[in-house]
Enzyme design. Structure first.
Site, PDB file in Angstrom:
ATOM      1  N   LYS A 178       0.851  -1.187   0.000  1.00 39.74           N
ATOM      2  CA  LYS A 178       0.000   0.000   0.000  1.00 39.74           C
ATOM      3  C   LYS A 178       0.887   1.238   0.000  1.00 39.74           C
ATOM      4  O   LYS A 178       1.505   1.592   1.002  1.00 39.74           O
ATOM      5  CB  LYS A 178      -0.920   0.052   1.221  1.00 39.74           C
ATOM      6  CG  LYS A 178      -2.016   1.124   1.072  1.00 39.74           C
ATOM      7  CD  LYS A 178      -2.450   1.720   2.378  1.00 39.74           C
ATOM      8  CE  LYS A 178      -1.520   2.765   2.913  1.00 39.74           C
ATOM      9  NZ  LYS A 178      -1.487   4.016   2.093  1.00 39.74           N
ATOM     10  N   GLU A 253      10.537   1.628  10.490  1.00 39.40           N
ATOM     11  CA  GLU A 253      11.611   2.601  10.226  1.00 39.40           C
ATOM     12  C   GLU A 253      10.950   3.964  10.278  1.00 39.40           C
ATOM     13  O   GLU A 253      10.199   4.337   9.376  1.00 39.40           O
ATOM     14  CB  GLU A 253      12.269   2.322   8.878  1.00 39.40           C
ATOM     15  CG  GLU A 253      13.625   2.998   8.732  1.00 39.40           C
ATOM     16  CD  GLU A 253      13.527   4.309   7.999  1.00 39.40           C
ATOM     17  OE1 GLU A 253      13.533   5.365   8.686  1.00 39.40           O
ATOM     18  OE2 GLU A 253      13.443   4.309   6.766  1.00 39.40           O
ATOM     19  N   CYS A 287      14.125  10.706   6.456  1.00 36.76           N
ATOM     20  CA  CYS A 287      14.174  10.315   7.858  1.00 36.76           C
ATOM     21  C   CYS A 287      15.586  10.387   8.401  1.00 36.76           C
ATOM     22  O   CYS A 287      15.788  10.628   9.595  1.00 36.76           O
ATOM     23  CB  CYS A 287      13.610   8.906   8.025  1.00 36.76           C
ATOM     24  SG  CYS A 287      14.383   7.679   6.945  1.00 36.76           S
ATOM     25  N   GLU A 386      11.232  16.433  14.435  1.00 42.00           N
ATOM     26  CA  GLU A 386      11.562  16.178  13.032  1.00 42.00           C
ATOM     27  C   GLU A 386      10.748  17.126  12.154  1.00 42.00           C
ATOM     28  O   GLU A 386       9.525  17.050  12.092  1.00 42.00           O
ATOM     29  CB  GLU A 386      11.253  14.726  12.661  1.00 42.00           C
ATOM     30  CG  GLU A 386      11.664  14.391  11.241  1.00 42.00           C
ATOM     31  CD  GLU A 386      11.381  12.937  10.891  1.00 42.00           C
ATOM     32  OE1 GLU A 386      12.233  12.311  10.232  1.00 42.00           O
ATOM     33  OE2 GLU A 386      10.306  12.432  11.268  1.00 42.00           O
TER      34      GLU A 386
END
Length: 483
Positions: A178, A253, A287, A386
């Site tokens: 997906k 992750e 990331c 972040e």
């Protein structure tokens, strides 16, 4: 370029419309216009895709019992098909995500290499004999886990999907992929490659859909045996809770706030190039971005001057502009999130040394200027959270111990970079960093054969390398009394 690629769901070897007839309109972040419209999977479509994958994963099924040499050939055939379509996929990725052609081509090339690497593992995924007492034989073997769900992100849509799909297929599993609803297009090319390679029906299924509906239904499905997710830490926690109901293994992750630590003995020219690549590539939507620069006071001013000059001179361009070295961010909403973080940085006392807003010469597109903050302390929001954009926070330190304290003082633990010409320091400092990956005198970099993953709020499990083989297999212990 008008989009002419696949738009349907791919379930059980067939292209099909969503049962609800729902669709997803994707936007080109550079032009702010609709680029393509694809089918939107709902919970019923997830059920169909998982059922097809479960049937194909049956113990006596073709994919489970195929000879290793033939499975290897199938993965190489998928790599061949992807390589044949590489220019088309890269262009689609540029329009769908906004990244530059250079970045998109790197992404597709990495996928080709990943499939070829894991094709080699089809004949190496063995067990071992364990010495036990008396006349007994004891050994292990690795079995596929079964149905694997892959919920892919929007920042590297093709590559980050492929690094999970390839090892899952190599070890005899089946796949339900997906992609993100913001960037669903390139994932559909995996279905085209599977058809070209002759994978049995149901082995690979691709279902674009929303995270809230299709993603949740997939992660919590009773017939899914392993879930691989790349994305934010908040959503990762939800995925893990969803998967717990099905007692499914999870590889996560998640986010990062990586430090680039620069010591006085470093090659400052190389460090400046490496740091700018580590924060401004893909418009900072990574990331493992080096979003914190932890720099010794002796070289702080010189390095900041270099980075400021670089940031001010990076050509911005659309996803199909060959002259652009940094494209737009993925959406208007994400652009505003980044701009809000920049305002927060100013309000908390940080100084904008470069960038800090929207380029004056762009009328359309979700662009954000490459931004450098100085006078940042590690307790500021821009140093803790972040941002996922082209924003660098510079933190000045006076000693190696202070550098280590600042670098490790983060909720995240994905990637850290160290710049030094002292070999002893390179080893000892790397050993003391609480991160899953450490690069020395190198911008964030990876290969299919190297493990990828982090600690703390950056997730658990590893993508890539031999470690991914372990994620997609279960160890079976066999004990035989020979008397």
């Amino acid at each position: 370029m008008e989009y002419s690629g696949p738009t349907d769901l791919y379930i059980g070897g067939e292209w099909t419309a969503a049962k609800s007839n729902g669709t997803i309109a994707t936007e080109d972040p550079a032009t702010e216009s609709t680029y393509a419209t694809v089918q939107k999977a709902g919970a019923d479509d997830v059920d169909d895709a998982v059922a097809a994958a479960a049937e194909a994963a049956a113990r006596d099924g073709e994919w489970r019992t195929i000879d290793p040499e033939e499975r290897r050939a199938k993965l190489h055939a998928m790599a061949d098909a992807i390589e044949e379509m590489k220019d088309e996929i890269a262009l689609v990725e540029s329009h769908d995500n906004g990244k530059t052609p250079f970045e998109a081509k790197l992404e597709v090339g990495m996928v080709v290499d990943t499939f070829r690497y894991y094709a080699g593992w089809t004949e190496k995924d063995g067990g071992s004999e364990i010495p036990v007492s008396d006349s007994r034989l004891n050994y292990t073997k690795r079995d596929p886990v079964g149905v694997t769900a892959h919920i892919a992100p929007w920042n590297f849509p093709f590559q980050l999907a492929g690094r999970g799909v390839a090892p899952a297929l190599a070890t005899g599993n089946t796949v339900v992929l997906k992609p993100s609803s913001m960037t669903p297009l390139s994932a559909l090319y995996y279905a085209k490659a599977a058809e070209e390679a002759g994978l049995p029906d149901g082995v690979l299924n691709v279902i674009p859909g929303s995270g809230a509906t299709a993603g949740s239904a997939l992660a919590s499905h009773d017939d899914v045996d392993h879930v691989t997710f790349t994305g934010s830490t908040g959503v990762g926690k939800t995925i893990q809770r969803d998967a717990a109901d099905a007692v499914a293994d999870v590889t996560l992750e998640l986010g990062g706030k990586g430090p680039a630590v620069v010591f006085p003995d470093a090659d400052l020219e190389a460090a400046a190039r490496g740091v700018q690549y580590g924060i401004f590539m893909n418009a900072g939507q990574m990331c493992w971005a080096n979003s914190r620069l932890v720099v010794h006071e002796d070289v702080h001013d010189e390095l900041v001057d270099s980075l400021t000059s670089i940031a001010e001179n990076i050509p911005l361009g659309s996803g199909i502009d060959d002259d652009g070295q940094m494209g737009p961010v993925v959406s208007e909403a994400h652009q505003q999130d980044i701009l809000d973080y920049i305002e927060t940085g100013k309000e908390e006392g940080a100084t904008v040394a470069a960038g800090g807003g929207v380029p004056d010469d762009t009328d359309t597109g979700h662009f954000v200027e490459p931004t450098v903050f100085t006078n940042v302390t590690n307790d500021m929001t821009i140093a803790r959270e972040e941002i996922f954009g082209p924003v660098l926070s510079v933190i000045e330190v006076s000693s190696e111990e202070e550098a280590l304290e600042v670098a490790n003082d983060s909720p995240f633990g994905l990637t850290a970079c160290v710049w030094t010409n002292d070999l002893s320091r390179a080893h000892t400092f790397s050993d003391r960093l609480d991160y899953g990956m450490v690069m020395v005198n190198e911008t964030p970099n990876t290969w299919p054969q190297t493990p990828f993953g982090g600690t703390k709020a950056s997730g658990h499990g590893r993508a890539q390398g031999e470690q991914a083989i372990e994620s997609y297999t279960e160890v079976k212990n066999v004990h035989i009394n020979l008397e």
